[in-house]
Design a protein around this motif. Sequence first.
Motif, PDB file in Angstrom:
ATOM      1  N   SER A  28       0.832  -1.211   0.000  1.00 26.62           N
ATOM      2  CA  SER A  28       0.000   0.000   0.000  1.00 26.62           C
ATOM      3  C   SER A  28       0.863   1.256   0.000  1.00 26.62           C
ATOM      4  O   SER A  28       0.533   2.252  -0.663  1.00 26.62           O
ATOM      5  CB  SER A  28      -0.937   0.003   1.207  1.00 26.62           C
ATOM      6  N   VAL A  87      -6.349   1.836  -1.972  1.00 24.94           N
ATOM      7  CA  VAL A  87      -7.607   1.637  -1.244  1.00 24.94           C
ATOM      8  C   VAL A  87      -7.897   0.157  -1.077  1.00 24.94           C
ATOM      9  O   VAL A  87      -8.223  -0.320   0.021  1.00 24.94           O
ATOM     10  CB  VAL A  87      -8.771   2.345  -1.972  1.00 24.94           C
ATOM     11  N   LEU A 143      -5.308  -1.394   1.410  1.00 26.58           N
ATOM     12  CA  LEU A 143      -5.512  -0.951   2.792  1.00 26.58           C
ATOM     13  C   LEU A 143      -6.781  -1.541   3.392  1.00 26.58           C
ATOM     14  O   LEU A 143      -6.822  -1.888   4.579  1.00 26.58           O
ATOM     15  CB  LEU A 143      -5.554   0.575   2.839  1.00 26.58           C
ATOM     16  N   ARG A 144      -7.812  -1.670   2.599  1.00 26.55           N
ATOM     17  CA  ARG A 144      -9.035  -2.297   3.091  1.00 26.55           C
ATOM     18  C   ARG A 144      -8.790  -3.760   3.424  1.00 26.55           C
ATOM     19  O   ARG A 144      -9.300  -4.279   4.425  1.00 26.55           O
ATOM     20  CB  ARG A 144     -10.147  -2.154   2.050  1.00 26.55           C
ATOM     21  N   LEU A 167      -5.844   5.183   4.623  1.00 33.86           N
ATOM     22  CA  LEU A 167      -7.068   4.939   3.868  1.00 33.86           C
ATOM     23  C   LEU A 167      -7.872   6.231   3.700  1.00 33.86           C
ATOM     24  O   LEU A 167      -8.482   6.459   2.647  1.00 33.86           O
ATOM     25  CB  LEU A 167      -7.915   3.876   4.569  1.00 33.86           C
ATOM     26  N   TYR A 178      -8.678   7.334  -0.114  1.00 34.74           N
ATOM     27  CA  TYR A 178     -10.049   7.575  -0.569  1.00 34.74           C
ATOM     28  C   TYR A 178     -10.179   8.988  -1.132  1.00 34.74           C
ATOM     29  O   TYR A 178     -10.806   9.204  -2.176  1.00 34.74           O
ATOM     30  CB  TYR A 178     -11.026   7.399   0.591  1.00 34.74           C
ATOM     31  N   SER A 201     -14.315   7.442   6.728  1.00 31.86           N
ATOM     32  CA  SER A 201     -13.122   6.848   7.326  1.00 31.86           C
ATOM     33  C   SER A 201     -12.536   7.760   8.396  1.00 31.86           C
ATOM     34  O   SER A 201     -12.059   7.289   9.437  1.00 31.86           O
ATOM     35  CB  SER A 201     -12.078   6.568   6.240  1.00 31.86           C
TER      36      SER A 201
END
Length: 321
Positions: A39, A52, A55-56, A75, A79, A91
Amino acid sequence: MRAAKHLCVLAFTVLLAACSSNEVKVPESLTEAELYQQSSEQLENKNYSGAVDTLRALESRYPFGPFAEQAQLDLIFAYYKSLEPEASRASAERFIRLHPQNPSVDYAYYMRGLASNTADLGLIERYVPVDMSRRDPGQARQSFNEFAELLRRFPDSRYAPDARQRMVYLRNRLSRYELHAADYYMKRKAYVAAINRGRYIVDHLQGTPVVEEALGIMVEGYQHLGLNQPAEEALLVLKTNFPESKLVNAEGEFIGHRVYSDVDPTLLNTLTFGLFGKDTPKKEKTVEEEEEENGPSLLNTLTFGWLGDNGAPTAPEPPAQ
């Protein structure tokens, strides 16, 4: 030439939007450290949509790991740079709720306000100049209040100076919205409503660039209603605070209010979103306009942010934990 460029960008973007790829699956075999490293590289390479996804995956697989909190901060940023301000704001809200004592929580407060400030920007607004002061001011008010909360909780934050500058811009935008509404009522001879809008600017938005014109609307509105005394009082305030006002002639007589946007757009101008035809007079640059003066590159637009400059307003990267 610039208008033609905007039209080409929009046409290619709409054409390619139908061909956009689905979410990329992150390999299950990657460890937490490997996910975070991946990431970080994606963020460094400005592959924000890929960041994204990574990281998710990191957050869902290792919610209590040593990289969890940093991943949540990253994140928020990813985003935002992926042009998903609502997801960025959500977030940020989540981080504030889960980690109120985190030393970097001020970043989440700042990004929440920044995301709210751009939440009402669609495809047209991001790539074509549009007067945002004519749009519903709900997001602008929300962003202003969120920046104000940041300053109240963290007055010495590294993000405080930029937040203050953005609050000035937002306050000016809100005042222009009120002036547009006042002008709308004046044109339709709803003088009481126009006066009330002008008075709101004078009472609550002092120091903004449109106070002079708001006073002019009040003077003219009172004159149309035959209320000479309040008209004279408003005119006195106008002449006292704006001795060089163009709304008053050399003899000190009121000559009519000069509205903020005194040029009505033509049908061609409306249909082309301001690209062609007569448009409103040039106005002051805003924070966002200064940041995006040259706009995103054609390469960035055609590749949905994978290559070239990104279309989101400048935002600081999250601090390292």
